[in-house]
Motif scaffolding. Structure first.
Motif, PDB file in Angstrom:
ATOM      1  N   SER A 211       0.808  -1.219   0.000  1.00 30.16           N
ATOM      2  CA  SER A 211       0.000   0.000   0.000  1.00 30.16           C
ATOM      3  C   SER A 211       0.841   1.268   0.000  1.00 30.16           C
ATOM      4  O   SER A 211       0.299   2.360  -0.166  1.00 30.16           O
ATOM      5  CB  SER A 211      -0.922   0.011   1.227  1.00 30.16           C
ATOM      6  OG  SER A 211      -0.154  -0.018   2.419  1.00 30.16           O
ATOM      7  N   GLY A 212       2.147   1.146   0.206  1.00 25.63           N
ATOM      8  CA  GLY A 212       2.979   2.343   0.225  1.00 25.63           C
ATOM      9  C   GLY A 212       4.413   2.021   0.581  1.00 25.63           C
ATOM     10  O   GLY A 212       4.783   0.861   0.805  1.00 25.63           O
ATOM     11  N   SER A 216       6.312  -1.340   2.306  1.00 23.72           N
ATOM     12  CA  SER A 216       7.334  -2.011   1.507  1.00 23.72           C
ATOM     13  C   SER A 216       8.604  -2.226   2.317  1.00 23.72           C
ATOM     14  O   SER A 216       9.224  -3.297   2.265  1.00 23.72           O
ATOM     15  CB  SER A 216       7.643  -1.187   0.252  1.00 23.72           C
ATOM     16  OG  SER A 216       6.507  -1.079  -0.577  1.00 23.72           O
ATOM     17  N   LEU A 217       9.009  -1.218   3.085  1.00 23.79           N
ATOM     18  CA  LEU A 217      10.202  -1.359   3.919  1.00 23.79           C
ATOM     19  C   LEU A 217       9.999  -2.419   4.994  1.00 23.79           C
ATOM     20  O   LEU A 217      10.897  -3.227   5.272  1.00 23.79           O
ATOM     21  CB  LEU A 217      10.548  -0.016   4.563  1.00 23.79           C
ATOM     22  CG  LEU A 217      10.948   1.110   3.600  1.00 23.79           C
ATOM     23  CD1 LEU A 217      11.120   2.413   4.356  1.00 23.79           C
ATOM     24  CD2 LEU A 217      12.217   0.757   2.855  1.00 23.79           C
ATOM     25  N   LEU A 218       8.813  -2.417   5.607  1.00 27.97           N
ATOM     26  CA  LEU A 218       8.532  -3.413   6.639  1.00 27.97           C
ATOM     27  C   LEU A 218       8.542  -4.828   6.057  1.00 27.97           C
ATOM     28  O   LEU A 218       9.065  -5.766   6.673  1.00 27.97           O
ATOM     29  CB  LEU A 218       7.178  -3.122   7.289  1.00 27.97           C
ATOM     30  CG  LEU A 218       7.100  -1.861   8.153  1.00 27.97           C
ATOM     31  CD1 LEU A 218       5.670  -1.621   8.624  1.00 27.97           C
ATOM     32  CD2 LEU A 218       8.027  -1.976   9.355  1.00 27.97           C
ATOM     33  N   MET A 219       7.968  -4.981   4.870  1.00 23.74           N
ATOM     34  CA  MET A 219       7.941  -6.300   4.246  1.00 23.74           C
ATOM     35  C   MET A 219       9.348  -6.766   3.876  1.00 23.74           C
ATOM     36  O   MET A 219       9.674  -7.954   3.993  1.00 23.74           O
ATOM     37  CB  MET A 219       7.050  -6.267   3.007  1.00 23.74           C
ATOM     38  CG  MET A 219       5.572  -6.066   3.302  1.00 23.74           C
ATOM     39  SD  MET A 219       4.881  -7.388   4.313  1.00 23.74           S
ATOM     40  CE  MET A 219       5.010  -8.770   3.195  1.00 23.74           C
TER      41      MET A 219
END
Length: 238
Positions: A211-212, A216-219
């Protein structure tokens, strides 16, 4: 195998007096304990000792952090229960909240918040006027491109038209239901493949849309963490 038995037998024979003495002392201690306590007391003592042993084992080996770090965490956690420390923490938290609330309230002064759904739905024109009023709350010119990490606005004049057209075409779709919306599924697959090609990925490379940027960084961090766990790394460093 046959030569090993006499060797161990000789060792046992050499230490037989000490082993016998240890056995007798242990037996004598057990007899004294049985005579000094009732069965219920012995069960309670055994339970307490077992619980303490399990707790000590978990404290020493059941955490990812090292012992000094956990000792510090325990000290700080206990210190937070001291009344004077609690007052200081509460004061700092309240001061921070007041500062944040005051800063956020500047752009919406005079606005009357909706606290319940209206008994009757709003007409189209009235709803649009309400939305336009909300839009007037904005006081920071993010369109100039000088607000970092907020909105990435392109300078071309036809960009908004493309946005509007895309939302009109796909605004009522749900990517979670790939069988119902093959159009969204196909576009997602193509975007993932294009990115994989940019990074020289082969046919086994896969991915997903988020979603943003934050997600993306967390994933990405989660993926590397899971890869480390699969390799037996229990304390990965990021």
């Amino acid at each position: 195998m046959g030569s090993a038995r006499p060797f161990y037998t000789q060792i046992l024979n050499n230490y037989e007096p000490q082993l016998s003495l240890l056995y007798e002392k242990t037996r004598s201690l057990n007899d004294k304990l049985l005579d000094s306590f009732t069965p219920l007391q012995l069960i309670a003592m055994a339970s307490v000792v077992t619980a303490c042993g399990i707790g000590l084992y978990q404290f020493l080996f059941g955490h990812d952090e090292d012992i000094p770090t956990r000792i510090k965490q325990t000290i700080f956690r206990l210190a937070r229960h001291i009344p004077m420390v609690q007052r200081e923490i509460a004061k700092a938290r309240n001061d921070t909240l007041k500062s944040v609330y005051a800063d956020m309230a500047k752009s919406i002064q005079g606005h009357k918040f909706a606290k319940a759904l209206p008994e009757k739905g709003l007409a189209k024109d009235e709803l649009i006027r309400k939305l336009e009023n909300y839009r007037n709350f904005e006081t920071i010119s993010y369109s100039s491109g000088k607000v970092s990490g907020c909105v990435y606005k392109l300078s071309k004049s036809d960009t908004n038209e493309i946005y509007t057209t895309a939302f009109n075409l796909f605004g009522d779709t749900n990517p979670l239901h790939a069988d119902v919306f093959p159009d969204i599924r196909t576009m997602e697959a193509e975007v993932v493949r294009c990115v994989a090609t940019m990074f020289h990925g082969d046919e086994n490379v896969c991915g997903t849309m988020t979603s943003g940027g934050t997600e993306s960084l967390l994933m990405a961090c989660k993926t590397y963490r899971d890869m480390a766990l699969a390799k037996g790394i229990k304390n990965p460093e990021m």
